[in-house]
Enzyme design. Sequence first.
Site, short mmCIF file in Angstrom:
data_model
loop_
_atom_site.label_atom_id
_atom_site.label_comp_id
_atom_site.label_asym_id
_atom_site.label_seq_id
_atom_site.Cartn_x
_atom_site.Cartn_y
_atom_site.Cartn_z
CE1 TYR A 79 -3.58 2.61 0.46
CE2 TYR A 79 -2.13 3.51 2.15
CZ TYR A 79 -3.22 3.63 1.31
OH TYR A 79 -3.94 4.81 1.32
CE LYS A 109 0.61 5.97 7.51
NZ LYS A 109 -0.81 6.21 7.73
N1 PLP Z 1 2.58 4.68 2.15
C1 PLP Z 1 2.36 3.91 3.23
C2 PLP Z 1 3.28 2.76 3.51
C3 PLP Z 1 1.27 4.16 4.07
O1 PLP Z 1 1.06 3.35 5.13
C4 PLP Z 1 0.44 5.26 3.78
C5 PLP Z 1 -0.73 5.55 4.61
O2 PLP Z 1 -1.27 4.70 5.30
C6 PLP Z 1 0.72 6.06 2.66
C7 PLP Z 1 1.80 5.74 1.88
C8 PLP Z 1 -0.14 7.25 2.32
O3 PLP Z 1 0.06 8.26 3.26
P1 PLP Z 1 -1.08 9.39 3.47
O4 PLP Z 1 -2.28 8.67 4.01
O5 PLP Z 1 -0.46 10.35 4.44
O6 PLP Z 1 -1.33 9.99 2.14
#
Ligand code: PLP
Length: 430
Positions: A150, A280
Amino acid sequence: MDTRTLLDLDRAHVWHPYAPMPGAVEPFVVESASGVRLRLAEPVAGHRELVDGMSSWWAAIHGYGHPELDEAVRAQLGRMSHVMFGGLTHEPAVRLAARLVEITPEPLQHVFLADSGSVSVEVALKMCLQYWQSLGRPAKRRLLTWRGGYHGDTFHPMSVCDPDGGMHALWTGVLPQQLFADEPPAGFDAPLDPAYADHLADLIERHADELAAVIVEPVVQGAGGMRFHSPAYLRLLRELCDRHDVLLVFDEIATGFGRTGELFAADHAGLSPDVLCLGKALTGGYLTMAATLCTPRVADGISRGRLPVLAHGPTFMGNPLAAAVANASLDLLLRQDWQVGIKRIETGLRDGLAAAADLPGVRDVRVLGAIGVVQLDHPVDMRAATAAAAAAGVWLRPFRDLIYTMPPYITEDVDVARICEGVLAAAKMS
Ligand code: PLP
């Protein structure tokens, strides 16, 4: 506003993540948050406060309302809340970029401050595609990733999310066609599987002429299934990418800043990617900011192109409030013995979740750093599982076949134990 009115307006007008409109499930109304506790507007199953088992999706590593982080935002607010980043710069952003370069693997030297995780992945992929274009090799524009990943919800990141996760079926013909290797064999401590190594090697070798980059979540595949794998596969990827002239991108938006027991998951493998995505926990979960770091090789390549600039510039790039709180969050994390803290939580999760292995319908229980996962052999009843956890005084957000927790690093042993009780209660209700 009274709670009933708020919920009626919410249901009528507010989109929630991955939710229909009008809303189908009534969310809990949070009035305030402090330490590791969410205070609800009205009691749920007799609890006005829930212990947070989610860190607001990996972000709130220091809990809520931390005095130092609050103060960092207040102090910065007194100076400036935002100025454009084109043609202007400021200390909070510069200090943050220099700090990120200092604490990430040494080859990473340049920092793009994006405004969300998905955008930082967009920027990473743009860097890679632009790099090869600048070098006169525009055919190298495909990406390889492994299944079960993801990387965010905007279009290019969606194209490297798990092809079986639903998004691909919805966007057939719209998303770029990427290459998918199988998921790496499960288990952080599992030995390298030679057959899987051959599978990866074969794919990368056969497609090297069209591959711009390999992008993966190192060590933990998060929202795609909470799977752990051995750092040996990261070393293998590094070797294959070097051998076949393909860039390597690590998406550490979830794993960054200590969550897996090392400051970055790449540190488990002792290597550096060419491009690294962070987000995050970067701001301790206070404000939206993410970062994409790259090596001088990538930056120099881009600057030799027909368009010698990285063509990206969000309005809120380098936001001073977010940068100031990110600096404070890093100060707070790095001046403590954070590894001991993560180990303590890891031990608490191992002890508290062990009993889940004996529950009917549980396929696997796994813990790494401050991450605990109970995987079922059937889909979770999300509503029942959330309610069961709340009845135990815990906030969890199960999904698919997973009941999982990644608590704030400040969670004390007694609350780690309580979170585990919440996970067990949710598993029993599913
Ligand atoms: N990449 C990873 C590994 C993630 O866990 C997430 C969000 O859960 C994202 C990208 C996307 O980040 P955002 O929700 O801040 O756009």
